[in-house]
Design a protein around this motif. Structure first.
Motif, PDB file in Angstrom:
ATOM      1  N   THR A   1       0.829  -1.210   0.000  1.00  0.00           N
ATOM      2  CA  THR A   1       0.000   0.000   0.000  1.00  0.00           C
ATOM      3  C   THR A   1       0.860   1.255   0.000  1.00  0.00           C
ATOM      4  OG1 THR A   1      -1.619  -1.224   1.234  1.00  0.00           O
ATOM      5  CG2 THR A   1      -1.929   1.131   1.194  1.00  0.00           C
ATOM      6  N   SER A   2       1.993   1.190   0.704  1.00  0.00           N
ATOM      7  CA  SER A   2       2.833   2.393   0.773  1.00  0.00           C
ATOM      8  C   SER A   2       3.393   2.740  -0.608  1.00  0.00           C
ATOM      9  CB  SER A   2       3.957   2.218   1.800  1.00  0.00           C
ATOM     10  OG  SER A   2       4.929   1.323   1.314  1.00  0.00           O
ATOM     11  N   TRP A   3       3.534   1.760  -1.464  1.00  0.00           N
ATOM     12  CA  TRP A   3       3.945   2.023  -2.851  1.00  0.00           C
ATOM     13  C   TRP A   3       2.769   2.549  -3.663  1.00  0.00           C
ATOM     14  CZ3 TRP A   3       8.569   1.451  -5.559  1.00  0.00           C
ATOM     15  CH2 TRP A   3       9.638   0.893  -4.833  1.00  0.00           C
ATOM     16  N   LEU A   4       1.638   1.856  -3.518  1.00  0.00           N
ATOM     17  CA  LEU A   4       0.504   2.191  -4.388  1.00  0.00           C
ATOM     18  C   LEU A   4      -0.049   3.583  -4.090  1.00  0.00           C
ATOM     19  CD1 LEU A   4      -1.312  -1.273  -4.613  1.00  0.00           C
ATOM     20  CD2 LEU A   4       0.196  -0.182  -6.293  1.00  0.00           C
ATOM     21  N   GLU A   5      -0.005   3.977  -2.813  1.00  0.00           N
ATOM     22  CA  GLU A   5      -0.530   5.313  -2.468  1.00  0.00           C
ATOM     23  C   GLU A   5       0.304   6.408  -3.126  1.00  0.00           C
ATOM     24  OE1 GLU A   5      -2.579   4.320   1.831  1.00  0.00           O
ATOM     25  OE2 GLU A   5      -0.675   5.417   1.785  1.00  0.00           O
ATOM     26  N   VAL A   6       1.605   6.253  -3.059  1.00  0.00           N
ATOM     27  CA  VAL A   6       2.464   7.292  -3.635  1.00  0.00           C
ATOM     28  C   VAL A   6       2.410   7.223  -5.163  1.00  0.00           C
ATOM     29  CG1 VAL A   6       4.777   8.283  -3.592  1.00  0.00           C
ATOM     30  CG2 VAL A   6       3.868   7.198  -1.569  1.00  0.00           C
ATOM     31  N   ASP A   7       2.265   6.016  -5.682  1.00  0.00           N
ATOM     32  CA  ASP A   7       2.122   5.863  -7.134  1.00  0.00           C
ATOM     33  C   ASP A   7       0.867   6.602  -7.614  1.00  0.00           C
ATOM     34  OD1 ASP A   7       2.911   4.760  -9.659  1.00  0.00           O
ATOM     35  OD2 ASP A   7       1.274   3.322  -9.491  1.00  0.00           O
ATOM     36  N   ALA A   8      -0.188   6.538  -6.820  1.00  0.00           N
ATOM     37  CA  ALA A   8      -1.441   7.213  -7.211  1.00  0.00           C
ATOM     38  C   ALA A   8      -1.241   8.731  -7.240  1.00  0.00           C
ATOM     39  CB  ALA A   8      -2.562   6.833  -6.246  1.00  0.00           C
ATOM     40  N   ILE A   9      -0.445   9.248  -6.310  1.00  0.00           N
ATOM     41  CA  ILE A   9      -0.171  10.696  -6.309  1.00  0.00           C
ATOM     42  C   ILE A   9       0.601  11.071  -7.578  1.00  0.00           C
ATOM     43  CG2 ILE A   9       1.091  12.562  -5.144  1.00  0.00           C
ATOM     44  CD1 ILE A   9       0.652  11.026  -2.505  1.00  0.00           C
ATOM     45  N   ALA A  10       1.602  10.258  -7.896  1.00  0.00           N
ATOM     46  CA  ALA A  10       2.396  10.530  -9.104  1.00  0.00           C
ATOM     47  C   ALA A  10       1.510  10.444 -10.340  1.00  0.00           C
ATOM     48  CB  ALA A  10       3.549   9.532  -9.204  1.00  0.00           C
ATOM     49  N   GLU A  11       0.667   9.433 -10.362  1.00  0.00           N
ATOM     50  CA  GLU A  11      -0.204   9.220 -11.529  1.00  0.00           C
ATOM     51  C   GLU A  11      -1.120  10.425 -11.737  1.00  0.00           C
ATOM     52  OE1 GLU A  11      -0.115   6.612 -13.559  1.00  0.00           O
ATOM     53  OE2 GLU A  11      -1.940   6.964 -14.705  1.00  0.00           O
ATOM     54  N   GLN A  12      -1.705  10.898 -10.637  1.00  0.00           N
ATOM     55  CA  GLN A  12      -2.631  12.025 -10.763  1.00  0.00           C
ATOM     56  C   GLN A  12      -1.894  13.297 -11.201  1.00  0.00           C
ATOM     57  OE1 GLN A  12      -5.020  12.847  -7.317  1.00  0.00           O
ATOM     58  NE2 GLN A  12      -5.928  14.641  -8.298  1.00  0.00           N
ATOM     59  N   THR A  13      -0.746  13.525 -10.609  1.00  0.00           N
ATOM     60  CA  THR A  13       0.025  14.729 -10.945  1.00  0.00           C
ATOM     61  C   THR A  13       0.418  14.711 -12.419  1.00  0.00           C
ATOM     62  OG1 THR A  13       0.935  14.639  -8.724  1.00  0.00           O
ATOM     63  CG2 THR A  13       2.046  16.094 -10.271  1.00  0.00           C
ATOM     64  N   LEU A  14       0.950  13.581 -12.868  1.00  0.00           N
ATOM     65  CA  LEU A  14       1.401  13.502 -14.263  1.00  0.00           C
ATOM     66  C   LEU A  14       0.217  13.574 -15.224  1.00  0.00           C
ATOM     67  CD1 LEU A  14       4.181  10.761 -13.994  1.00  0.00           C
ATOM     68  CD2 LEU A  14       4.495  13.221 -14.329  1.00  0.00           C
ATOM     69  N   SER A  15      -0.867  12.895 -14.874  1.00  0.00           N
ATOM     70  CA  SER A  15      -2.035  12.898 -15.771  1.00  0.00           C
ATOM     71  C   SER A  15      -2.508  14.322 -16.004  1.00  0.00           C
ATOM     72  CB  SER A  15      -3.195  12.099 -15.186  1.00  0.00           C
ATOM     73  OG  SER A  15      -2.796  10.797 -14.957  1.00  0.00           O
ATOM     74  N   GLU A  16      -2.556  15.111 -14.926  1.00  0.00           N
ATOM     75  CA  GLU A  16      -3.027  16.493 -15.075  1.00  0.00           C
ATOM     76  C   GLU A  16      -2.054  17.311 -15.918  1.00  0.00           C
ATOM     77  OE1 GLU A  16      -3.750  17.895 -11.112  1.00  0.00           O
ATOM     78  OE2 GLU A  16      -5.419  16.476 -10.851  1.00  0.00           O
ATOM     79  N   LEU A  17      -0.765  17.201 -15.615  1.00  0.00           N
ATOM     80  CA  LEU A  17       0.220  18.008 -16.346  1.00  0.00           C
ATOM     81  C   LEU A  17       0.265  17.640 -17.825  1.00  0.00           C
ATOM     82  CD1 LEU A  17       3.098  17.924 -13.720  1.00  0.00           C
ATOM     83  CD2 LEU A  17       1.836  19.954 -14.442  1.00  0.00           C
ATOM     84  N   LEU A  18       0.081  16.368 -18.105  1.00  0.00           N
ATOM     85  CA  LEU A  18       0.212  15.918 -19.495  1.00  0.00           C
ATOM     86  C   LEU A  18      -1.058  16.156 -20.311  1.00  0.00           C
ATOM     87  CD1 LEU A  18       2.316  12.702 -18.797  1.00  0.00           C
ATOM     88  CD2 LEU A  18       3.123  14.857 -19.780  1.00  0.00           C
ATOM     89  N   LEU A  19      -2.039  16.804 -19.684  1.00  0.00           N
ATOM     90  CA  LEU A  19      -3.237  17.217 -20.433  1.00  0.00           C
ATOM     91  C   LEU A  19      -3.030  18.564 -21.112  1.00  0.00           C
ATOM     92  CD1 LEU A  19      -6.271  16.382 -18.119  1.00  0.00           C
ATOM     93  CD2 LEU A  19      -5.725  15.375 -20.344  1.00  0.00           C
ATOM     94  N   ALA A  20      -1.943  19.250 -20.763  1.00  0.00           N
ATOM     95  CA  ALA A  20      -1.694  20.581 -21.334  1.00  0.00           C
ATOM     96  C   ALA A  20      -1.614  20.485 -22.855  1.00  0.00           C
ATOM     97  CB  ALA A  20      -0.389  21.140 -20.775  1.00  0.00           C
ATOM     98  N   PRO A  21      -2.091  21.537 -23.555  1.00  0.00           N
ATOM     99  CA  PRO A  21      -2.140  21.454 -25.021  1.00  0.00           C
ATOM    100  C   PRO A  21      -0.775  21.391 -25.700  1.00  0.00           C
ATOM    101  CG  PRO A  21      -2.889  23.618 -24.243  1.00  0.00           C
ATOM    102  CD  PRO A  21      -2.706  22.760 -23.031  1.00  0.00           C
ATOM    103  N   GLU A  22       0.264  21.977 -25.061  1.00  0.00           N
ATOM    104  CA  GLU A  22       1.572  21.984 -25.733  1.00  0.00           C
ATOM    105  C   GLU A  22       2.081  20.559 -25.849  1.00  0.00           C
ATOM    106  OE1 GLU A  22       1.910  23.819 -22.330  1.00  0.00           O
ATOM    107  OE2 GLU A  22       0.341  24.852 -23.436  1.00  0.00           O
ATOM    108  N   LEU A  23       2.641  20.256 -27.003  1.00  0.00           N
ATOM    109  CA  LEU A  23       3.185  18.914 -27.192  1.00  0.00           C
ATOM    110  C   LEU A  23       4.596  18.832 -26.631  1.00  0.00           C
ATOM    111  CD1 LEU A  23       2.193  17.641 -30.730  1.00  0.00           C
ATOM    112  CD2 LEU A  23       1.652  16.636 -28.513  1.00  0.00           C
ATOM    113  N   SER A  24       4.855  17.762 -25.899  1.00  0.00           N
ATOM    114  CA  SER A  24       6.218  17.480 -25.463  1.00  0.00           C
ATOM    115  C   SER A  24       6.422  15.992 -25.705  1.00  0.00           C
ATOM    116  CB  SER A  24       6.386  17.797 -23.978  1.00  0.00           C
ATOM    117  OG  SER A  24       5.641  16.870 -23.211  1.00  0.00           O
ATOM    118  N   GLU A  25       7.655  15.528 -25.566  1.00  0.00           N
ATOM    119  CA  GLU A  25       7.902  14.100 -25.808  1.00  0.00           C
ATOM    120  C   GLU A  25       7.165  13.241 -24.771  1.00  0.00           C
ATOM    121  OE1 GLU A  25      11.966  13.238 -26.988  1.00  0.00           O
ATOM    122  OE2 GLU A  25      12.143  15.166 -28.003  1.00  0.00           O
ATOM    123  N   PRO A  26       7.167  13.623 -23.470  1.00  0.00           N
ATOM    124  CA  PRO A  26       6.360  12.858 -22.514  1.00  0.00           C
ATOM    125  C   PRO A  26       4.856  12.888 -22.838  1.00  0.00           C
ATOM    126  CG  PRO A  26       8.031  14.088 -21.344  1.00  0.00           C
ATOM    127  CD  PRO A  26       8.075  14.560 -22.775  1.00  0.00           C
TER     128      PRO A  26
END
Ligand SMILES: Cc1ncc(C[n+]2csc(CCOP(=O)(O)OP(=O)(O)O)c2C)c(N)n1
Length: 320
Positions: free
Chosen positions: A110-135
């Motif tokens: 759980t200690s892995w999955l909880e932090v993974d969920a934070i990373a997932e949410q943060t990245l998902s939001e940032l990668l919705l931005a319209p500018e294209l980047s390699e990520p």
């Protein structure tokens, strides 16, 4: 067993609820990495592309039990036992349960999955931005590829970006071998010839290296959608110390190796329609059109490093 599963996109188990998809970004958080040092590592197949992961395992001194092959894959000289998946099945059949069900095992995972969920949410939001980047390309491919399509990623940054930023849905084929950038178009075409739609994500040098694979493509009924990330050279080298330590002209000559090839013209020379895209929505729209087609995503090697740093920093801040 309660063990967290650090799953790369090539593993086929990335979307499992027990999988930690964002392991590379998590292990760049020093506090997290130091407080989650493993005592043993069970590795199925070859290691993921992440250098951060392999260094973390190596520095932990944990013994690695390698399951499956081909052969003993042991670049860090820390494999202590090599066995087959059948051996693991047999151990489970004989009642080996590891720590399954124990409070310790549950809280560890759980200690892995909880932090993974934070990373997932943060990245998902940032990668919705319209500018294209390699990520962003990696995330769009993972999320917007048609469900019946297969994804092929080339060595260098495409396989890494999918592993690091592709999120839970990322699944792909890749010729890892000795990290060669060769033969990626041929592999993609071969896969497409089996009748499935294929999305190939490939760097400009890898594309130029094997563009000859497109010769005669018009004679085949293939749905091959090629995304070329065009940063005019080897983008991976901008992450290395020599990018800042060498005079820029020398770095460009030895590592960056810009070639200025008109990639859309190369595709057109083989009768393959090609477009350049400017933003995320345009990429998603173009990706939905059956191939053979090429989508060129212009990028910039130096800015790409900054984008990677920003994403990792934002996750670091979100984890705290
Ligand atoms: C066949 C082969 N030749 C050379 C290399 C060395 N090499 C590693 S990464 C790289 C750059 C690849 O550039 P590109 O395909 O454009 O991807 P990017 O680095 O921009 O993601 C090169 C030349 C290699 N891995 N394989």
């Amino acid at each position: 067993t309660g063990w967290p599963i650090l799953a790369d996109p090539l593993s086929g188990v990335r979307s499992d609820v027990r999988s930690v998809a964002n392991f590379d970004v998590l292990l760049r958080h020093e506090g997290f990495a130091n407080s989650h040092v493993p005592q043993a590592v069970l590795r199925f197949g070859r290691p993921p592309a992440s250098k951060v992961l392999s260094m973390w395992v190596k520095n932990s001194g944990a013994p690695v039990i390698q399951v499956g092959g081909p052969g003993v894959i042991d670049p860090d000289r820390n494999v202590v036992v090599h066995c087959s998946a059948d051996d693991v099945d047999a151990a489970i059949a004989q009642g080996f349960t590891g720590a399954t069900g124990s409070r310790w095992a549950e809280s560890w995972r759980t200690s892995w999955l909880e932090v993974d969920a934070i990373a997932e949410q943060t990245l998902s939001e940032l990668l919705l931005a319209p500018e294209l980047s390699e990520p962003t390309v990696a995330r769009v491919v993972a999320d917007a590829a048609p469900s019946n399509a297969r994804v092929v990623v080339s060595s260098s940054m495409p396989v890494r970006d999918l592993e690091w930023f592709g999120g839970r849905r990322a699944a792909a084929h890749s010729n890892r071998g000795a990290n060669g950038i060769d033969g990626v178009m041929s592999t993609s075409l071969g896969l497409a010839l089996t009748g499935v739609p294929v999305i190939a994500v490939i760097g400009d040098l890898a594309f130029v290296h094997d563009s000859n694979a497109l010769w005669g493509i018009g004679a085949h009924d293939v749905d091959l959608r090629i995304i070329v990330i065009d940063n005019d050279g080897g983008g991976i080298f901008s992450f290395l110390p020599q990018a800042s330590e060498l005079p820029s002209a020398e770095f460009e000559r030895l590592f960056g190796t810009p070639h200025g090839t008109d990639l859309c013209a190369v595709a057109a020379a083989h009768g393959v329609e090609a477009v350049s895209v400017q933003d995320r929505d345009e990429l998603i729209r173009e990706l939905a059109i059956p191939g053979p087609r090429m989508i060129r995503v212009p990028s910039n090697r130096r800015r790409n490093v900054a984008v990677h740093e920003l994403l990792v920093d934002e996750v670091r801040k979100a984890i705290g």
